[in-house]
Design a protein around this motif. Structure first.
Motif, PDB file in Angstrom:
ATOM      1  N   PHE A  43       9.689  35.606   8.356  1.00  9.94           N
ATOM      2  CA  PHE A  43       8.361  35.618   9.547  1.00  9.94           C
ATOM      3  C   PHE A  43       7.384  36.506  10.228  1.00  9.94           C
ATOM      4  CE2 PHE A  43      11.527  32.630  11.000  1.00  9.94           C
ATOM      5  CZ  PHE A  43      11.145  30.972  10.234  1.00  9.94           C
ATOM      6  N   THR A  44       8.392  37.458   9.706  1.00 10.29           N
ATOM      7  CA  THR A  44       7.872  38.554   9.956  1.00 10.29           C
ATOM      8  C   THR A  44       6.733  40.401   8.466  1.00 10.29           C
ATOM      9  OG1 THR A  44       8.798  40.305   9.668  1.00 10.29           O
ATOM     10  CG2 THR A  44       8.526  39.583  12.237  1.00 10.29           C
ATOM     11  N   TRP A  45       6.614  39.062   7.642  1.00 11.91           N
ATOM     12  CA  TRP A  45       6.106  39.681   6.183  1.00 11.91           C
ATOM     13  C   TRP A  45       4.739  40.232   6.968  1.00 11.91           C
ATOM     14  CZ3 TRP A  45       8.920  41.015   2.566  1.00 11.91           C
ATOM     15  CH2 TRP A  45       8.091  41.694   0.855  1.00 11.91           C
ATOM     16  N   VAL A 119      11.004  52.736  11.493  1.00 13.36           N
ATOM     17  CA  VAL A 119       9.306  52.809  12.581  1.00 13.36           C
ATOM     18  C   VAL A 119       9.489  51.797  12.930  1.00 13.36           C
ATOM     19  CG1 VAL A 119       7.077  53.197  12.593  1.00 13.36           C
ATOM     20  CG2 VAL A 119       8.562  54.404  10.840  1.00 13.36           C
ATOM     21  N   TYR A 120       9.880  52.059  14.581  1.00 11.61           N
ATOM     22  CA  TYR A 120       8.191  50.221  15.553  1.00 11.61           C
ATOM     23  C   TYR A 120       7.571  49.907  15.445  1.00 11.61           C
ATOM     24  CZ  TYR A 120      12.843  51.820  18.136  1.00 11.61           C
ATOM     25  OH  TYR A 120      14.778  52.057  17.368  1.00 11.61           O
ATOM     26  N   ARG A 121       7.064  49.618  15.473  1.00 13.82           N
ATOM     27  CA  ARG A 121       5.982  48.435  15.058  1.00 13.82           C
ATOM     28  C   ARG A 121       5.593  47.183  16.441  1.00 13.82           C
ATOM     29  NH1 ARG A 121       4.381  52.317  12.242  1.00 13.82           N
ATOM     30  NH2 ARG A 121       4.664  52.547   9.884  1.00 13.82           N
ATOM     31  N   HIS A 122       4.199  47.011  16.486  1.00 10.57           N
ATOM     32  CA  HIS A 122       4.003  45.846  17.330  1.00 10.57           C
ATOM     33  C   HIS A 122       4.407  45.556  18.373  1.00 10.57           C
ATOM     34  CE1 HIS A 122       0.903  44.677  14.188  1.00 10.57           C
ATOM     35  NE2 HIS A 122       2.515  44.783  12.877  1.00 10.57           N
ATOM     36  N   GLY A 123       4.867  46.211  19.574  1.00 13.85           N
ATOM     37  CA  GLY A 123       5.420  46.784  21.055  1.00 13.85           C
ATOM     38  C   GLY A 123       7.036  46.697  20.726  1.00 13.85           C
ATOM     39  N   TRP A 124       8.014  46.263  19.252  1.00 14.37           N
ATOM     40  CA  TRP A 124       9.330  46.755  19.777  1.00 14.37           C
ATOM     41  C   TRP A 124       9.708  48.076  19.320  1.00 14.37           C
ATOM     42  CZ3 TRP A 124      12.621  43.427  18.807  1.00 14.37           C
ATOM     43  CH2 TRP A 124      13.838  43.170  18.033  1.00 14.37           C
ATOM     44  N   ASN A 125      10.728  47.645  20.243  1.00 12.11           N
ATOM     45  CA  ASN A 125      11.044  49.792  20.369  1.00 12.11           C
ATOM     46  C   ASN A 125      12.159  49.731  20.499  1.00 12.11           C
ATOM     47  OD1 ASN A 125      11.805  48.435  23.420  1.00 12.11           O
ATOM     48  ND2 ASN A 125       9.161  49.025  23.845  1.00 12.11           N
ATOM     49  N   ILE A 155      18.694  28.477  17.600  1.00 14.52           N
ATOM     50  CA  ILE A 155      16.576  28.784  17.274  1.00 14.52           C
ATOM     51  C   ILE A 155      15.847  29.550  18.456  1.00 14.52           C
ATOM     52  CG2 ILE A 155      15.730  26.586  16.469  1.00 14.52           C
ATOM     53  CD1 ILE A 155      18.009  26.060  14.883  1.00 14.52           C
ATOM     54  N   PRO A 156      16.263  28.711  19.699  1.00 15.45           N
ATOM     55  CA  PRO A 156      15.631  29.212  20.756  1.00 15.45           C
ATOM     56  C   PRO A 156      15.128  30.588  20.641  1.00 15.45           C
ATOM     57  CG  PRO A 156      17.750  28.603  21.836  1.00 15.45           C
ATOM     58  CD  PRO A 156      17.512  28.530  20.261  1.00 15.45           C
ATOM     59  N   LEU A 162       9.029  35.597  17.982  1.00 13.83           N
ATOM     60  CA  LEU A 162       8.117  35.424  17.489  1.00 13.83           C
ATOM     61  C   LEU A 162       6.765  34.829  18.499  1.00 13.83           C
ATOM     62  CD1 LEU A 162       9.492  32.762  14.446  1.00 13.83           C
ATOM     63  CD2 LEU A 162       8.913  35.307  14.814  1.00 13.83           C
ATOM     64  N   LEU A 163       7.541  34.562  19.203  1.00 17.87           N
ATOM     65  CA  LEU A 163       6.152  34.023  20.154  1.00 17.87           C
ATOM     66  C   LEU A 163       6.169  35.469  21.493  1.00 17.87           C
ATOM     67  CD1 LEU A 163       7.328  30.641  21.712  1.00 17.87           C
ATOM     68  CD2 LEU A 163       5.047  31.099  20.540  1.00 17.87           C
TER      69      LEU A 163
END
Length: 171
Positions: A43-45, A119-125, A155-156, A162-163
């Protein structure tokens, strides 16, 4: 070098303290863990929330590093964690056990991050990682005891992440 050494360390710990006689009992939960991590990577490729850069990692890229973690860390962790789970103990003892494993995993991740090997990206920390560990580790126990409930909850949780992190899954 750190993740390789840690991988060897946890494999040795699993060899010593894991339940190798009954490894087949834990195999569905190992598969569950690996499948959801593979889904994360799929999903995060093109929008990874964390990655394992090379260098400084010895393995050539994020994928090989992640596969190393999936096939060395995850089975080793599960062979110890589920086997040593304090079944029949008080709720406090079980919570302490889960928190201990979450803390151990968090320390490993902090070391990886401090060394530049995660390394964290896209708001992940690290805060998100810690929260995720507090969900992930009990989910493994839930899967071991009630796989359908674990899938129904996974699943949720996956859709939420993802959202929340705006992962472009359909692009």
């Amino acid at each position: 070098m750190f993740p390789i050494a840690a991988g060897i360390g946890i494999a040795l710990c699993a060899w010593r303290w894991g339940d190798w006689r009954n490894w087949r009992t834990y195999l569905p939960t190992i598969h569950y863990f690996i499948i959801f991590d593979l889904l994360y990577n799929l999903f995060t490729w093109n929008h990874r929330l964390w990655e394992y850069p090379s260098p400084p990692n010895l393995l050539p890229n994020h994928l090989t590093m992640n596969l190393f973690i999936m096939f060395i860390f995850y089975p080793s962790f599960i062979l110890i964690y589920l086997y040593r789970y304090p079944e029949g103990s008080s709720v406090a003892a079980r919570v302490k056990y889960v928190l201990s494993w979450a803390a151990l995993w968090a320390v490993w991740e902090l070391c990886m991050n401090a060394l530049g090997q995660c390394v964290y990206r896209h708001g992940w920390n690290f805060g998100w990682s810690a929260a995720f560990l507090l969900v992930m580790i009990p989910m493994l126990r839930l899967h071991y005891k009630n796989p359908l409930a674990a899938y129904a909850l996974s699943i949720p949780i996956t859709v939420f992440l993802l959202l929340w992190f705006q992962v472009p899954v359909l692009q």
